[in-house]
Design a protein around this motif. Structure first.
Motif, mmCIF file in Angstrom:
data_model
loop_
_atom_site.group_PDB
_atom_site.id
_atom_site.type_symbol
_atom_site.label_atom_id
_atom_site.label_comp_id
_atom_site.label_asym_id
_atom_site.label_seq_id
_atom_site.Cartn_x
_atom_site.Cartn_y
_atom_site.Cartn_z
ATOM 1 N N LEU A 287 35.522 11.917 -22.170
ATOM 2 C CA LEU A 287 36.645 12.603 -22.266
ATOM 3 C C LEU A 287 36.645 13.993 -23.048
ATOM 4 N N HIS A 288 35.534 13.846 -24.047
ATOM 5 C CA HIS A 288 35.537 15.225 -24.882
ATOM 6 C C HIS A 288 35.103 16.373 -24.137
ATOM 7 N N SER A 289 34.514 16.131 -22.755
ATOM 8 C CA SER A 289 34.362 17.135 -22.107
ATOM 9 C C SER A 289 35.412 17.492 -20.804
ATOM 10 N N PHE A 290 36.549 16.810 -20.966
ATOM 11 C CA PHE A 290 37.525 16.966 -20.034
ATOM 12 C C PHE A 290 38.493 17.734 -20.675
ATOM 13 N N PRO A 291 38.905 18.733 -19.862
ATOM 14 C CA PRO A 291 39.904 19.821 -20.595
ATOM 15 C C PRO A 291 41.396 19.188 -20.816
ATOM 16 N N ALA A 292 41.949 19.536 -21.730
ATOM 17 C CA ALA A 292 43.151 19.012 -22.057
ATOM 18 C C ALA A 292 44.467 19.828 -21.692
ATOM 19 N N VAL A 293 44.196 20.531 -20.418
ATOM 20 C CA VAL A 293 45.206 21.279 -19.981
ATOM 21 C C VAL A 293 46.150 20.641 -19.008
ATOM 22 N N PHE A 294 45.707 19.479 -18.648
ATOM 23 C CA PHE A 294 46.669 18.909 -17.535
ATOM 24 C C PHE A 294 47.559 17.759 -18.041
ATOM 25 N N SER A 295 48.681 18.034 -17.732
ATOM 26 C CA SER A 295 49.884 17.416 -18.072
ATOM 27 C C SER A 295 49.726 16.002 -17.801
ATOM 28 N N PRO A 296 50.580 15.059 -18.634
ATOM 29 C CA PRO A 296 50.266 13.405 -18.540
ATOM 30 C C PRO A 296 50.786 13.215 -17.057
ATOM 31 N N VAL A 297 51.724 13.709 -16.591
ATOM 32 C CA VAL A 297 52.544 13.492 -15.263
ATOM 33 C C VAL A 297 51.569 13.682 -14.197
ATOM 34 N N PHE A 298 51.042 14.835 -14.373
ATOM 35 C CA PHE A 298 50.027 15.278 -13.172
ATOM 36 C C PHE A 298 48.852 14.286 -13.446
ATOM 37 N N VAL A 299 48.139 13.712 -14.319
ATOM 38 C CA VAL A 299 47.154 12.965 -14.368
ATOM 39 C C VAL A 299 47.594 11.514 -13.891
ATOM 40 N N LEU A 300 48.688 11.375 -14.319
ATOM 41 C CA LEU A 300 49.309 9.915 -13.742
ATOM 42 C C LEU A 300 49.368 10.027 -12.169
ATOM 43 N N GLN A 301 49.901 11.103 -11.727
ATOM 44 C CA GLN A 301 50.210 11.352 -10.258
ATOM 45 C C GLN A 301 48.629 11.191 -9.683
ATOM 46 N N CYS A 302 47.817 11.840 -10.061
ATOM 47 C CA CYS A 302 46.188 12.015 -9.403
ATOM 48 C C CYS A 302 45.574 10.320 -9.708
ATOM 49 N N ASN A 303 45.715 9.806 -10.711
ATOM 50 C CA ASN A 303 45.261 8.314 -10.992
ATOM 51 C C ASN A 303 46.045 7.211 -10.297
ATOM 52 N N MET A 304 47.188 7.603 -9.746
ATOM 53 C CA MET A 304 47.878 6.621 -8.969
ATOM 54 C C MET A 304 47.319 6.205 -7.659
ATOM 55 N N ASP A 305 46.270 6.940 -7.086
ATOM 56 C CA ASP A 305 45.498 6.548 -6.009
ATOM 57 C C ASP A 305 44.457 5.809 -6.460
ATOM 58 N N TYR A 306 43.802 5.901 -7.596
ATOM 59 C CA TYR A 306 42.654 5.205 -7.867
ATOM 60 C C TYR A 306 43.517 3.789 -8.451
ATOM 61 N N ILE A 307 44.314 3.911 -9.135
ATOM 62 C CA ILE A 307 44.959 2.649 -9.443
ATOM 63 C C ILE A 307 45.508 1.432 -8.160
ATOM 64 N N ASN A 308 45.869 2.327 -7.280
ATOM 65 C CA ASN A 308 46.253 1.561 -6.080
ATOM 66 C C ASN A 308 45.096 1.135 -5.259
ATOM 67 N N GLN A 309 43.680 1.791 -5.286
ATOM 68 C CA GLN A 309 42.717 1.245 -4.769
ATOM 69 C C GLN A 309 42.048 -0.193 -5.656
ATOM 70 N N LEU A 310 42.361 -0.168 -6.890
ATOM 71 C CA LEU A 310 41.866 -1.155 -7.646
ATOM 72 C C LEU A 310 42.654 -2.417 -7.576
ATOM 73 N N LEU A 311 44.050 -1.918 -7.532
ATOM 74 C CA LEU A 311 45.160 -3.197 -7.360
ATOM 75 C C LEU A 311 45.279 -3.985 -5.916
ATOM 76 N N SER A 312 44.594 -2.961 -5.159
ATOM 77 C CA SER A 312 44.689 -3.596 -3.766
ATOM 78 C C SER A 312 43.454 -4.814 -3.491
#
Length: 584
Positions: A287-312
């Motif tokens: 995470l130290h190499s991951f830019p901190a410029v993305f808003s929490p809502v944007f990160v959540l929106q992107c991660n929802m596809d991955y969360i959906n994959q895992l929870l299915s």
């Protein structure tokens, strides 16, 4: 069996025969003589032959044939282990690298299931040596080798507990460490190219093969493994190596996770990226190499596809990672901030539905408990309009009394919040609140509803209704709303009373039939012949009741009657409050 003098004559002839004049029988004889030497325990003699300067021509053209018997000796851990290892090392530095690569890949394809770890550990350093000898034409070979190695590792069970990983009985952890070491020089080669270097097709292919290796590793074994920050296990270190490798081969993590479309990706590619998101945002690896410029809502929106994959998935390891990624992605989002427009996205519909499946169908209690916490966390992050829409959706689609009761309980919390002084949203008090209450105060099958199956929802709905009547001042301000709500309430209570009366008569009749010894025996006989007529509780199916003893059936029926009494007492209290309010 050839005599020693005959063998010397054969070797002398090979030494003086051009390679293109060697016959197939020469190759077979060479392999046979070498194998016989090993079977006699003369590995030292064979090594001496291979290292003799006069025999280098023979070794160069026929030495690959001895890789299999030499490797077998190493895997079997024979006394001549050191001599055999030295012989393999000499072959990998002397024989033609293309032929060596072909021979080593063949050995990888045909491994006994019980010797996967030993074979992989024995081959990896020699395979690396051969590939490095290929120079600027090794990309395809590196890809083939990594694929073959990972296919063998996929046959090994992934250790789940700390004890299993420390024991490493099947050797997966050792193999992963060896695999990381194997890839390192090729990663360094890609990493070492500066911006002025013009990438060739070969360069790009090597980078692509290393990317495939990383993505396969994320899927197997890392997606299956238990990884925790407080235990820097072998697999944890392997995960760290993978996340270091990706940026090193010019594959930026933000681009891979947040900007690469998932629409046409395979299920395997989605799983790999889902694991990457979990390692990055939950375990904080890289995470130290991951830019901190993305808003929490944007990160959540992107991660929802991955969360959906895992929870299915139905696998515990996938569900654990999905719930953890969901929770971590929500934690940084401000409460009451997610707009209703997000619920129009497919993933924001699918994830709660998959989470509902975990809450209602998952047999593992710790997953259901984690699921409830994440479910509430998601609700807390929605703004009032989004909560309203989400509650309506869940009441219409969940078809599970436990989930519906949880939603009704949240509706009460929102009503209570809306009644507080200040600029709070009044969406749970106005006209739009009626559409929500119309869903809450309804019975799935009218007067034919199975009250035990719907008990949780009905009791919570009655408690909400009682609360609204007690705190009626805010609602009475909108006359039309209050009158319509009163109409919905009256219709609901009327239907519920009919349903309770019908159910009580039925259950009382069943209970009475169980009370005599003679009728009890007749009941047991009927159970053996056909399904029971007893209605079921929320956690019991008709088929399961038919297997119950008469004593357990008696408890179920008695419990049903007590539940009906509780419902009726709440209805009576609601009517008393209604009458008191009317008088005042």
């Amino acid at each position: 069996m050839a005599t020693e003098d005959q063998v010397k004559d054969i070797i002398h002839r090979w030494q003086n025969t051009p390679e293109d004049e060697l016959k197939p029988e020469d190759y077979q004889r060479f392999k046979k003589l070498g194998s016989a030497c090993l079977s006699r325990g003369d590995a030292a003699q064979l090594l001496e032959f291979l290292q003799d300067d006069k025999n280098q021509g023979i070794v160069r053209c026929m030495g690959c044939l001895l890789l299999a018997p030499l490797l077998n000796e190493v895997v079997q851990k024979e006394k001549s282990l050191d001599h055999c290892q030295a012989a393999i090392t000499h072959l990998t530095r002397t024989c033609r690298p293309d032929e060596l690569l072909h021979s080593l890949l063949e050995l990888l394809e045909d491994i006994d299931p019980g010797a996967i770890c030993e074979t992989v550990l024995a081959l990896v350093p020699h395979l690396q040596t051969v590939l490095l000898r290929l120079g600027g034409r090794k990309a395809a070979g590196v890809g083939s080798a990594l694929t073959a190695l990972q296919e063998q590792l996929s046959r090994l069970p992934v250790p789940y507990s700390r004890q299993q990983e420390e024991a490493d009985e099947h050797g997966l952890c050792r193999c992963c460490s060896a695999l990381a070491a194997f890839a390192k020089p090729f990663v360094e080669e890609v990493k070492g190219r500066d911006g002025e270097h013009v990438a060739t097709a070969e360069d790009e292919q090597l980078r692509t093969e290393l990317l495939k290796f990383c993505m396969r590793s994320l899927r197997e074994p890392l997606l299956e493994a238990e990884l925790t920050r407080d235990r820097r296990s072998s697999l944890w270190l392997f995960a760290t190596e993978i996340l270091v490798t990706l940026p090193a081969i010019q594959e930026p993590l933000p681009e891979l996770l947040l900007f690469s479309p998932l629409k046409n990706s395979s299920s395997q590619a989605k799983e790999s990226r889902a694991c990457l998101a979990y390692l990055l945002f939950v375990q904080l690896i890289g995470l130290h190499s991951f830019p901190a410029v993305f808003s929490p809502v944007f990160v959540l929106q992107c991660n929802m596809d991955y969360i959906n994959q895992l929870l299915s998935s139905k696998k515990e390891s996938h569900l654990l990672k999905g719930l953890a990624l969901y929770a971590k992605s929500l934690e940084s989002v401000q409460d009451n901030s997610l707009p209703v427009t997000l619920l129009e996205l497919k993933s924001f519909y699918s994830v709660p539905q998959n989470l509902r499946q975990v809450l209602t169908d998952c047999p593992m209690q710790h997953l259901r408990q984690s699921g409830r916490q994440v479910f509430q966390l998601f609700i807390d992050k929605l703004d009032a309009e989004a909560k309203h829409k989400f509650f309506r959706c869940m009441l219409k689609t969940s078809h599970h009394a436990g989930v519906e009761s949880y939603i009704v309980k949240n509706i009460r919390s929102q009503v209570e919040f809306a009644m507080k002084p200040g600029p709070a949203n009044k969406g749970f008090l106005g006209a739009e609140f009626l559409s929500l209450m119309g869903l809450v105060l309804s019975l799935p099958k009218g007067a034919q509803t199975d009250l035990l199956h719907s008990m949780d929802r009905i009791m919570e709905s009655l408690n909400l209704l009682r609360y609204l009547l007690i705190r009626d001042k805010e609602l009475r301000g909108a006359t039309d709303v209050w009158e319509e709500l009163s109409g919905i309430k009256e219709e609901y209570l009327k239907t519920l009373r009919v349903c309770i009366g019908r159910s009580r008569r039925h259950y009382s009749s069943e209970l009475k039939a169980l009370r005599g010894d003679q009728k009890l025996r007749a009941k047991e006989a009927r159970q053996a012949a056909r399904p029971t007529r007893v209605l079921t509780s929320m956690a019991v199916t008709h088929e399961e009741v038919s297997d119950m003893s008469p004593e357990v059936q008696h408890q179920v029926l008695q419990s049903a009657l007590v539940t009906f009494d509780l419902m009726e007492s709440l209805i009576v209290r609601i009517e008393e409050i209604t009458e008191e309010k009317r008088k005042n």
